[in-house]
Design a protein around this motif. Sequence first.
Motif, PDB file in Angstrom:
ATOM      1  N   VAL A   1       0.834  -1.197   0.000  1.00 13.29           N
ATOM      2  CA  VAL A   1       0.000   0.000   0.000  1.00 13.29           C
ATOM      3  C   VAL A   1       0.869   1.247   0.000  1.00 13.29           C
ATOM      4  CG1 VAL A   1      -1.673   1.329   1.339  1.00 13.29           C
ATOM      5  CG2 VAL A   1      -1.949  -1.141   1.087  1.00 13.29           C
ATOM      6  N   PHE A   2       1.931   1.226   0.787  1.00  8.93           N
ATOM      7  CA  PHE A   2       2.839   2.380   0.842  1.00  8.93           C
ATOM      8  C   PHE A   2       3.497   2.624  -0.514  1.00  8.93           C
ATOM      9  CE2 PHE A   2       7.057   4.224   1.717  1.00  8.93           C
ATOM     10  CZ  PHE A   2       6.665   5.393   2.349  1.00  8.93           C
ATOM     11  N   MET A   3       3.919   1.572  -1.185  1.00 12.56           N
ATOM     12  CA  MET A   3       4.562   1.724  -2.492  1.00 12.56           C
ATOM     13  C   MET A   3       3.573   2.236  -3.538  1.00 12.56           C
ATOM     14  SD  MET A   3       7.641   1.101  -1.904  1.00 12.56           S
ATOM     15  CE  MET A   3       8.188   1.225  -3.604  1.00 12.56           C
ATOM     16  N   VAL A   4       2.334   1.751  -3.485  1.00 10.45           N
ATOM     17  CA  VAL A   4       1.316   2.247  -4.415  1.00 10.45           C
ATOM     18  C   VAL A   4       1.059   3.726  -4.179  1.00 10.45           C
ATOM     19  CG1 VAL A   4      -1.124   2.077  -5.056  1.00 10.45           C
ATOM     20  CG2 VAL A   4       0.229   0.006  -4.756  1.00 10.45           C
ATOM     21  N   LEU A   5       1.027   4.137  -2.895  1.00 12.07           N
ATOM     22  CA  LEU A   5       0.814   5.547  -2.576  1.00 12.07           C
ATOM     23  C   LEU A   5       1.967   6.409  -3.076  1.00 12.07           C
ATOM     24  CD1 LEU A   5      -0.804   7.747  -1.125  1.00 12.07           C
ATOM     25  CD2 LEU A   5       0.403   7.145   0.976  1.00 12.07           C
ATOM     26  N   ILE A   6       3.200   5.941  -2.895  1.00 15.34           N
ATOM     27  CA  ILE A   6       4.356   6.702  -3.374  1.00 15.34           C
ATOM     28  C   ILE A   6       4.320   6.823  -4.899  1.00 15.34           C
ATOM     29  CG2 ILE A   6       6.867   6.680  -3.570  1.00 15.34           C
ATOM     30  CD1 ILE A   6       5.833   7.463  -0.817  1.00 15.34           C
ATOM     31  N   SER A   7       3.949   5.734  -5.569  1.00 13.51           N
ATOM     32  CA  SER A   7       3.857   5.787  -7.028  1.00 13.51           C
ATOM     33  C   SER A   7       2.774   6.753  -7.481  1.00 13.51           C
ATOM     34  CB  SER A   7       3.578   4.383  -7.583  1.00 13.51           C
ATOM     35  OG  SER A   7       4.613   3.483  -7.233  1.00 13.51           O
ATOM     36  N   ALA A   8       1.663   6.797  -6.748  1.00 13.99           N
ATOM     37  CA  ALA A   8       0.557   7.669  -7.136  1.00 13.99           C
ATOM     38  C   ALA A   8       0.904   9.143  -6.992  1.00 13.99           C
ATOM     39  CB  ALA A   8      -0.679   7.340  -6.302  1.00 13.99           C
ATOM     40  N   THR A   9       1.894   9.475  -6.156  1.00 13.66           N
ATOM     41  CA  THR A   9       2.281  10.885  -6.039  1.00 13.66           C
ATOM     42  C   THR A   9       2.894  11.416  -7.332  1.00 13.66           C
ATOM     43  OG1 THR A   9       4.441  10.258  -5.098  1.00 13.66           O
ATOM     44  CG2 THR A   9       2.650  10.725  -3.548  1.00 13.66           C
ATOM     45  N   ALA A  10       3.226  10.520  -8.266  1.00 17.83           N
ATOM     46  CA  ALA A  10       3.697  10.984  -9.571  1.00 17.83           C
ATOM     47  C   ALA A  10       2.632  11.809 -10.274  1.00 17.83           C
ATOM     48  CB  ALA A  10       4.108   9.793 -10.436  1.00 17.83           C
ATOM     49  N   VAL A  11       1.364  11.474 -10.048  1.00 21.27           N
ATOM     50  CA  VAL A  11       0.280  12.262 -10.624  1.00 21.27           C
ATOM     51  C   VAL A  11       0.250  13.648 -10.005  1.00 21.27           C
ATOM     52  CG1 VAL A  11      -2.193  12.327 -11.086  1.00 21.27           C
ATOM     53  CG2 VAL A  11      -1.016  10.131 -10.993  1.00 21.27           C
ATOM     54  N   SER A  12       0.400  13.707  -8.690  1.00 22.53           N
ATOM     55  CA  SER A  12       0.430  15.010  -8.014  1.00 22.53           C
ATOM     56  C   SER A  12       1.574  15.868  -8.532  1.00 22.53           C
ATOM     57  CB  SER A  12       0.571  14.811  -6.500  1.00 22.53           C
ATOM     58  OG  SER A  12      -0.416  13.948  -5.997  1.00 22.53           O
ATOM     59  N   ARG A  13       2.733  15.249  -8.702  1.00 22.93           N
ATOM     60  CA  ARG A  13       3.887  16.008  -9.195  1.00 22.93           C
ATOM     61  C   ARG A  13       3.672  16.487 -10.618  1.00 22.93           C
ATOM     62  NH1 ARG A  13       6.477  11.596  -6.674  1.00 22.93           N
ATOM     63  NH2 ARG A  13       7.134  10.726  -8.681  1.00 22.93           N
ATOM     64  N   ALA A  14       2.997  15.674 -11.441  1.00 26.57           N
ATOM     65  CA  ALA A  14       2.719  16.083 -12.820  1.00 26.57           C
ATOM     66  C   ALA A  14       1.757  17.263 -12.853  1.00 26.57           C
ATOM     67  CB  ALA A  14       2.151  14.910 -13.606  1.00 26.57           C
ATOM     68  N   VAL A  15       0.724  17.244 -12.016  1.00 25.65           N
ATOM     69  CA  VAL A  15      -0.204  18.375 -11.941  1.00 25.65           C
ATOM     70  C   VAL A  15       0.516  19.610 -11.408  1.00 25.65           C
ATOM     71  CG1 VAL A  15      -2.357  19.214 -10.946  1.00 25.65           C
ATOM     72  CG2 VAL A  15      -2.169  16.831 -11.652  1.00 25.65           C
ATOM     73  N   GLN A  16       1.423  19.411 -10.465  1.00 27.26           N
ATOM     74  CA  GLN A  16       2.194  20.534  -9.939  1.00 27.26           C
ATOM     75  C   GLN A  16       3.057  21.161 -11.032  1.00 27.26           C
ATOM     76  OE1 GLN A  16       5.451  19.718  -7.102  1.00 27.26           O
ATOM     77  NE2 GLN A  16       4.505  21.221  -5.748  1.00 27.26           N
ATOM     78  N   ARG A  17       3.708  20.332 -11.851  1.00 26.21           N
ATOM     79  CA  ARG A  17       4.510  20.870 -12.959  1.00 26.21           C
ATOM     80  C   ARG A  17       3.635  21.632 -13.943  1.00 26.21           C
ATOM     81  NH1 ARG A  17       7.234  15.864 -12.359  1.00 26.21           N
ATOM     82  NH2 ARG A  17       5.922  14.911 -13.967  1.00 26.21           N
ATOM     83  N   LEU A  18       2.437  21.122 -14.202  1.00 20.16           N
ATOM     84  CA  LEU A  18       1.514  21.821 -15.087  1.00 20.16           C
ATOM     85  C   LEU A  18       1.185  23.202 -14.542  1.00 20.16           C
ATOM     86  CD1 LEU A  18      -0.700  22.221 -17.239  1.00 20.16           C
ATOM     87  CD2 LEU A  18      -2.214  20.828 -15.802  1.00 20.16           C
ATOM     88  N   CYS A  19       0.861  23.286 -13.271  1.00 19.39           N
ATOM     89  CA  CYS A  19       0.522  24.581 -12.668  1.00 19.39           C
ATOM     90  C   CYS A  19       1.712  25.539 -12.709  1.00 19.39           C
ATOM     91  CB  CYS A  19       0.043  24.379 -11.241  1.00 19.39           C
ATOM     92  SG  CYS A  19      -1.502  23.451 -11.075  1.00 19.39           S
ATOM     93  N   LYS A  20       2.902  25.034 -12.432  1.00 17.54           N
ATOM     94  CA  LYS A  20       4.082  25.903 -12.440  1.00 17.54           C
ATOM     95  C   LYS A  20       4.413  26.393 -13.846  1.00 17.54           C
ATOM     96  CE  LYS A  20       6.525  24.519  -8.245  1.00 17.54           C
ATOM     97  NZ  LYS A  20       7.811  24.080  -7.671  1.00 17.54           N
ATOM     98  N   ARG A  21       4.308  25.513 -14.824  1.00 17.15           N
ATOM     99  CA  ARG A  21       4.561  25.942 -16.195  1.00 17.15           C
ATOM    100  C   ARG A  21       3.517  26.951 -16.655  1.00 17.15           C
ATOM    101  NH1 ARG A  21       6.122  20.388 -19.529  1.00 17.15           N
ATOM    102  NH2 ARG A  21       8.147  20.013 -18.520  1.00 17.15           N
ATOM    103  N   SER A  22       2.272  26.735 -16.265  1.00  9.14           N
ATOM    104  CA  SER A  22       1.220  27.653 -16.674  1.00  9.14           C
ATOM    105  C   SER A  22       1.452  29.048 -16.111  1.00  9.14           C
ATOM    106  CB  SER A  22      -0.144  27.126 -16.215  1.00  9.14           C
ATOM    107  OG  SER A  22      -0.433  25.868 -16.799  1.00  9.14           O
ATOM    108  N   TRP A  23       1.979  29.118 -14.889  1.00  9.01           N
ATOM    109  CA  TRP A  23       2.230  30.401 -14.243  1.00  9.01           C
ATOM    110  C   TRP A  23       3.680  30.845 -14.383  1.00  9.01           C
ATOM    111  CZ3 TRP A  23      -1.181  33.847 -12.507  1.00  9.01           C
ATOM    112  CH2 TRP A  23      -2.496  33.421 -12.324  1.00  9.01           C
ATOM    113  N   GLU A  24       4.464  30.127 -15.183  1.00 10.73           N
ATOM    114  CA  GLU A  24       5.862  30.484 -15.460  1.00 10.73           C
ATOM    115  C   GLU A  24       6.676  30.621 -14.174  1.00 10.73           C
ATOM    116  OE1 GLU A  24       5.562  32.971 -19.597  1.00 10.73           O
ATOM    117  OE2 GLU A  24       5.053  34.057 -17.771  1.00 10.73           O
ATOM    118  N   ILE A  25       6.465  29.692 -13.273  1.00 13.06           N
ATOM    119  CA  ILE A  25       7.222  29.659 -12.020  1.00 13.06           C
ATOM    120  C   ILE A  25       8.401  28.715 -12.205  1.00 13.06           C
ATOM    121  CG2 ILE A  25       7.150  29.021  -9.582  1.00 13.06           C
ATOM    122  CD1 ILE A  25       4.198  29.732  -9.600  1.00 13.06           C
ATOM    123  N   PRO A  26       9.618  29.176 -12.009  1.00 21.11           N
ATOM    124  CA  PRO A  26      10.777  28.305 -12.240  1.00 21.11           C
ATOM    125  C   PRO A  26      10.828  27.160 -11.250  1.00 21.11           C
ATOM    126  CG  PRO A  26      11.458  30.362 -11.192  1.00 21.11           C
ATOM    127  CD  PRO A  26      10.011  30.528 -11.547  1.00 21.11           C
TER     128      PRO A  26
END
Length: 307
Positions: free
Chosen positions: A128-153
């Motif tokens: 369960v812990f490993m599945v949760l860690i793997s799922a945070t890749a989605v959170s990180r991808a959404v975070q990169r999207l938000c940062k790129r959209s707002w041009e945050i380095p």
Amino acid sequence: MQTSGRVPSTGSRPVPSGWRARTAQLVAWAQEVHRRAEVRYPVVIHLADRMVSVNIFDTATRLASLCFLAAVPLLFVFAAYAPSAVRDQLIRSMRSVFGLTGPADAEIQQLMQPQGESLRQTTGVIGVFMVLISATAVSRAVQRLCKRSWEIPRGGRVAPWRWVAWLALWITALILQGSLHDGFGLGAWLGVPVTLVAEVGLWWWTQHLLLGGCVTWKPLLPGALITAITLTALTVTARFYMPRALNRALAGYGSLGSVFVLLSWLIVVCLAATVSVSCGAVLAQEPFLADRLGSPPSSRDRDAGTA
């Protein structure tokens, strides 16, 4: 008197060949067209430039694949450990979102319920812990999207709790989708506006959470509104397309066919979210909204200010 036959040096750089000169002229012409278009249609050009910098198709495809490979397994593990009432509500929400009927509905029932005990026994706490860690890749991808959209380095402090908090928010929202779509039992006339309001809150808080407070609440509202309207429209239309597509794929290709249908739909949803968040950031940074919302300046405005 003899001559060496060499072309006298002019003391400058060599004259470019014909194709290089034409390429330079073409680039100069394109830059001039871009400059004139930016003066005449600034919002359109700024939107196009931001779409290129965000790389919307690549970002959406990566986000969809991560949702399918990382978030969907987390959903199954959650269903295995969740109480039966929560699991039933999750199945009801998925049935409501996609309008599932027939073989597709039976497939969801089979995936969520009968395998719960066996999945619980085989995964364990470490799994369960490993599945949760793997799922945070989605959170990180959404975070990169938000940062790129707002041009945050990139850079700054990393707060992994934000990734886990976003996953918890996503699962909670998915569980409640069934009740929201049905208007808490009162029908679609209430369900659609309630879903729209919930989507606005979801994407408003998503941007603020994953950007770590780099952008204040008010500038994030246009992106939340555009994303909510787009995704709500896709959710409403999914009921007309997804049931037939899934049932046809299951009848023709089995479970593998449903995988392609679901992945295609995820790509459409992620592309819509990517474009909507980017458009919201651009509109919030345009002069007619930036002063009212207190938006941070775009990179274009920062460069113009330092020039």
